[in-house]
Write an enzyme that holds these catalytic residues in place. Structure first.
Site, PDB file in Angstrom:
ATOM      1  N   VAL B 136       0.826  -1.216   0.000  1.00  0.00           N
ATOM      2  CA  VAL B 136       0.000   0.000   0.000  1.00  0.00           C
ATOM      3  C   VAL B 136       0.858   1.264   0.000  1.00  0.00           C
ATOM      4  O   VAL B 136       0.327   2.370   0.063  1.00  0.00           O
ATOM      5  CB  VAL B 136      -0.993   0.047   1.192  1.00  0.00           C
ATOM      6  CG1 VAL B 136      -1.867  -1.194   1.203  1.00  0.00           C
ATOM      7  CG2 VAL B 136      -0.275   0.226   2.525  1.00  0.00           C
ATOM      8  N   GLU B 137       2.171   1.114  -0.030  1.00  0.00           N
ATOM      9  CA  GLU B 137       3.018   2.311  -0.079  1.00  0.00           C
ATOM     10  C   GLU B 137       3.671   2.405  -1.466  1.00  0.00           C
ATOM     11  O   GLU B 137       3.031   2.813  -2.419  1.00  0.00           O
ATOM     12  CB  GLU B 137       4.021   2.284   1.093  1.00  0.00           C
ATOM     13  CG  GLU B 137       3.287   2.304   2.434  1.00  0.00           C
ATOM     14  CD  GLU B 137       4.183   2.426   3.656  1.00  0.00           C
ATOM     15  OE1 GLU B 137       5.337   2.865   3.534  1.00  0.00           O
ATOM     16  OE2 GLU B 137       3.711   2.082   4.763  1.00  0.00           O
TER      17      GLU B 137
END
Lengths: 346, 346
Positions: B136-137
């Site tokens: 998610v980064e």
């Protein structure tokens, strides 16, 4: 619309044999021919923009809070670390939406006679506000940009210093003007090509000089000329032969979208070739990643002649000589948010 | 797990009356009390990291091609223009996914005894690789990061200079180490508080000194101490009284997710308070944007006592004195992509 259509004439010029000796006389002839078409970039912006506007504009250029999600700044897609562009076919904007065209470099954009691939902005000031309010780019509105900036108290003294005669200096037009002032400083002097133009025979390699000769003689310079080797005229992409639709997508008719004139279908602003070696991918579609292939496409699409391999390779060598000194930018400390600053919409 | 649980003891200390005179004797007493708890930041990193590693690490810190979409760098969420954080409750990562916790500042992170809100990385080197491979980064993988860096030829000489003894220097561990070396330089000396600690009575205002006195006497310094005023211990958030679930979301049990020990439920690393005034929003949830409210929440949740309005206001004034000189970073020119460089996955 200004169009330079010397292409046919230039393409008909007899091709001079490649210079192989690099003698002083050859170099001076090449330089004279080049100076009739091109111009070196000055060492510093001339005229110099107002320093207070540049300082404000630098902060705004790196300011993610100008975007609706507070995560995209001008520098995201015009990254000063990667040639003033973003090394992607099209940019990713608000909510991961894809942009319509390849992000053009901001470097030396001050020398373009109009901005955007379709020239819809007359200058950097007019351009600067576009991405902020484009729903697929930074996703904000003019009104909200001003609310945002007024909600960050540290911006008021910066705007006041940059626009001292304006009683209400924090406004959208001044933000655009300041960004444009900063962008006027984003020039890349002292490329090998510029140093050659200024008289340094040793600045370019023999291969690069052969490439410059081919670039002139084959007709590339008919469109890619002036200080920016482009950026000063509009041309149909596929003047002689339409390239593959992957490179020239049918849905994007270029300048036609602005003028609605049939003759402008698939017409685009000729891009600058400065720093082209460090700003792949190429064309408004960003569909071509290999500079050699881009040169080949130009040969068939615009010149109507397949360049022979040696010519194409030397032109690529020449294009390498167009990479200049990148601006030295101290990363700005931005004015802090407060409890009352408008918050990101994620 | 190291825990400092002096809080009860400190909270029981009698509250000294606020200093109002700012006399020299008062200042020296306050300084002596403070120096027993805190330490000024050195003027430059000590020990100084290897310059070649710093240079490489700076490039990598600003390198968007470390992310799968080539649009997110370390600096996106740890923005050196905005206090080393991103002024958002949680960060937006690959494909606009939201991160789980508020992005902690990278500034002075070198002085934290562990990294991340839950301390799951022992040091900056271990931390540096985390976001690159977090789905998610930055959304990449260790293998792809190495492929990417090897696919950008200009990185090889930078890695070779930074790790001269390594026969195959372009690897993930070296990338982490170089980023950590750069981050060791990201310190903010010379805040008013540091200058006061060093003997300059005039560096802090009378209100800030009152706030420092209250900060010590009310017990805040029991956890927020040391060179970073935090970053050196773990504490349960809601030691005395659990805050609102909006501030302490039930689904995030903090250090428990790492240790699986019941006593670690809702335990977090105490964050540094350095530059806190310029890095809203607050807490691991990023749910509180107003520093005054954050101070109030700490009073009730950790100290079990509502701070009176004057005390809270003076503590906020003191926290303002923790903003130091931001590092001066010349934005790096990154090595160019070539036709063979792995392309963004958008």
């Amino acid at each position: 619309m200004t169009r330079i259509l010397l292409l046919g004439a230039c393409a008909a010029v007899a091709v001079a044999p490649f210079a192989t000796t690099g003698s002083i006389a050859d170099d001076q002839t090449l330089r004279d021919d080049a100076l009739a078409l091109f111009e070196p970039i000055p060492e510093s912006p001339d005229p110099a923009p107002d320093p207070a506007q540049v300082e404000l504009g630098k902060a705004l250029f790196f300011e993610p809070r100008l975007s609706e999600g507070h995560n995209i700044s001008c520098n995201t897609c015009h990254n000063l670390g990667t040639g003033g562009a973003d090394l992607a076919s099209v940019s990713l904007g608000h909510r991961w939406q894809k942009g319509g065209r390849n992000s053009p470099t901001v470097l030396n954009a001050t020398y373009n006679t109009a901005q955007f691939w379709d020239g819809r902005a007359a200058d950097l000031t007019e351009q600067a506000g576009g991405p902020m309010v484009n729903p697929v780019e930074m996703g904000s509105t003019q009104q909200h940009v001003v609310e945002q900036l007024k909600g960050i108290p540290g911006y008021l003294p910066l705007f006041a210093a940059a626009f001292p005669k304006d009683p209400d200096p924090v406004n959208f037009a001044n933000a655009e003007a300041a960004i444009a002032a900063f962008e006027q400083t984003l020039i890349t002097p002292d490329s090998p090509f510029d140093r050659f133009l200024r008289g340094d025979d040793a600045a370019m390699t023999a291969d690069q000089k052969e490439g410059l000769r081919a670039f002139i003689d084959q007709g590339c310079a008919a469109c890619h000329n002036g200080i920016n080797l482009g950026g000063n005229s509009y041309q149909p992409f596929g003047l002689v032969e339409k390239p593959d639709w992957a490179i020239l997508p049918p849905g994007d008719k270029g300048r036609f979208e602005i003028t609605r004139a049939e003759e402008d279908a698939y017409v685009f602003k000729v891009p600058t070739l400065r720093n082209i070696a460090v700003t792949p991918p190429y064309f408004h579609s960003g569909a071509v990643w290999d500079l050699s292939l881009a040169v080949d496409v130009m040969g068939t699409a615009q010149l109507g002649a397949a360049l022979d391999a040696a010519q194409a390779a030397s032109i690529v060598d020449f294009l390498d000589s167009l990479t200049g000194e990148m601006p030295q930018i101290v990363y700005p400390t931005l004015p802090p948010s407060t409890a009352d600053t408008p918050r990101p919409q994620q």
